[in-house]
Design an enzyme around this catalytic site. Sequence first.
Site, mmCIF file in Angstrom:
data_model
loop_
_atom_site.group_PDB
_atom_site.id
_atom_site.type_symbol
_atom_site.label_atom_id
_atom_site.label_comp_id
_atom_site.label_asym_id
_atom_site.label_seq_id
_atom_site.Cartn_x
_atom_site.Cartn_y
_atom_site.Cartn_z
ATOM 1 N N ASP A 46 -93.773 -2.136 -19.568
ATOM 2 C CA ASP A 46 -94.378 -3.226 -20.327
ATOM 3 C C ASP A 46 -93.977 -3.126 -21.793
ATOM 4 O O ASP A 46 -94.203 -2.113 -22.439
ATOM 5 C CB ASP A 46 -95.905 -3.163 -20.203
ATOM 6 C CG ASP A 46 -96.590 -4.305 -20.926
ATOM 7 O OD1 ASP A 46 -96.939 -5.291 -20.253
ATOM 8 O OD2 ASP A 46 -96.778 -4.209 -22.154
ATOM 9 N N TYR A 51 -93.538 -5.448 -30.392
ATOM 10 C CA TYR A 51 -93.477 -3.993 -30.371
ATOM 11 C C TYR A 51 -92.204 -3.470 -31.035
ATOM 12 O O TYR A 51 -92.096 -2.287 -31.339
ATOM 13 C CB TYR A 51 -93.541 -3.448 -28.936
ATOM 14 C CG TYR A 51 -94.787 -3.800 -28.162
ATOM 15 C CD1 TYR A 51 -95.897 -4.388 -28.767
ATOM 16 C CD2 TYR A 51 -94.854 -3.541 -26.797
ATOM 17 C CE1 TYR A 51 -97.024 -4.718 -28.035
ATOM 18 C CE2 TYR A 51 -95.992 -3.863 -26.057
ATOM 19 C CZ TYR A 51 -97.072 -4.459 -26.688
ATOM 20 O OH TYR A 51 -98.184 -4.789 -25.948
ATOM 21 N N LYS A 76 -93.291 -10.244 -23.852
ATOM 22 C CA LYS A 76 -94.306 -11.215 -24.276
ATOM 23 C C LYS A 76 -93.828 -12.080 -25.431
ATOM 24 O O LYS A 76 -93.002 -11.650 -26.247
ATOM 25 C CB LYS A 76 -95.590 -10.482 -24.678
ATOM 26 C CG LYS A 76 -96.075 -9.480 -23.639
ATOM 27 C CD LYS A 76 -97.306 -8.742 -24.105
ATOM 28 C CE LYS A 76 -97.612 -7.574 -23.181
ATOM 29 N NZ LYS A 76 -96.711 -6.429 -23.411
ATOM 30 N N HIS A 107 -98.574 -13.842 -25.584
ATOM 31 C CA HIS A 107 -99.236 -12.617 -26.026
ATOM 32 C C HIS A 107 -100.684 -12.857 -26.458
ATOM 33 O O HIS A 107 -101.578 -12.074 -26.128
ATOM 34 C CB HIS A 107 -98.438 -11.986 -27.177
ATOM 35 C CG HIS A 107 -98.589 -10.514 -27.271
ATOM 36 N ND1 HIS A 107 -97.573 -9.669 -27.662
ATOM 37 C CD2 HIS A 107 -99.637 -9.693 -27.002
ATOM 38 C CE1 HIS A 107 -97.983 -8.415 -27.651
ATOM 39 N NE2 HIS A 107 -99.243 -8.404 -27.259
#
Length: 275
Positions: A46, A51, A76, A107
């Site tokens: 994931d 990120y 996402k 998200h």
Amino acid sequence: MLQIPEVKLRDGRKIQQLGVGTYKLEPANTLEIVGAALELGYRHIDTAKIYRNEVEVGQALATSSVARDDVWVTTKLWHDEHDDAIGALQRSLERLQLESVDLFLIHWPVPKLGTAWRAWQDIIEAQQRGLVKSIGVSNFEIPHLERIMAETGVVPAVNQIEVHPHHQRRKLRDFCAAHEIAVESWSPLARGRAELMQERAVVKAAQAHNVTAAQVVLRWHLQHGLIVFPKTSRVARLAENAKALDFELTSEQMLELDALEIVAASGSNPYDFNG
């Protein structure tokens, strides 16, 4: 090889119930952790644009001996790209070095922007074009789910939300179950909050099974049918997390853990989150 149970999604596809999260993993650490996870037997990774480690996830996949079709990859859509969801997905695919991802999520709903609803329509189109296999959302509350379902007629395969014994989201989980929306737990260990790990019910169950408090909490998620992907920056912790597969909590222990609800979120409120 890890024997990880799978959850069948409403679209017929199956996802490993235990995966690896990459939230707040530094790029170099991401490459190490994802590579080690794949070698250990994990097949569910994931990540997300925000990120900032999609490149390293892609590098780990590219250098692994594991076949691409055997790995479930989730990424996402951040809300600064709600108006260009397909373009955002294509950019994520470039960073990941993939032709498609297994799951693409909005998200956050960010209702104040009013753009998630259009983004969902574009994600439906992206699925039709083969850029993503399963589509879903993250941090959506019941009104947010009701709106996208009413406006498009398309039900998300997944809703990724904060869940742990201190914040169980029962009403939202019941709504998702009624609509066959699989629930994925983020922050499944409440970010390691001592108050949770030191709960008498957690400690007692850990002692009874000769496991750690974290393994007990992960097992609670698994036995509730939740999809979970704890993040770790340590390779050794990957194997420790996987040991949650090796024992089973009794019905009494599950009830004691269920009784720990105090409505204590560790993350942001989806109704007012603006990023």
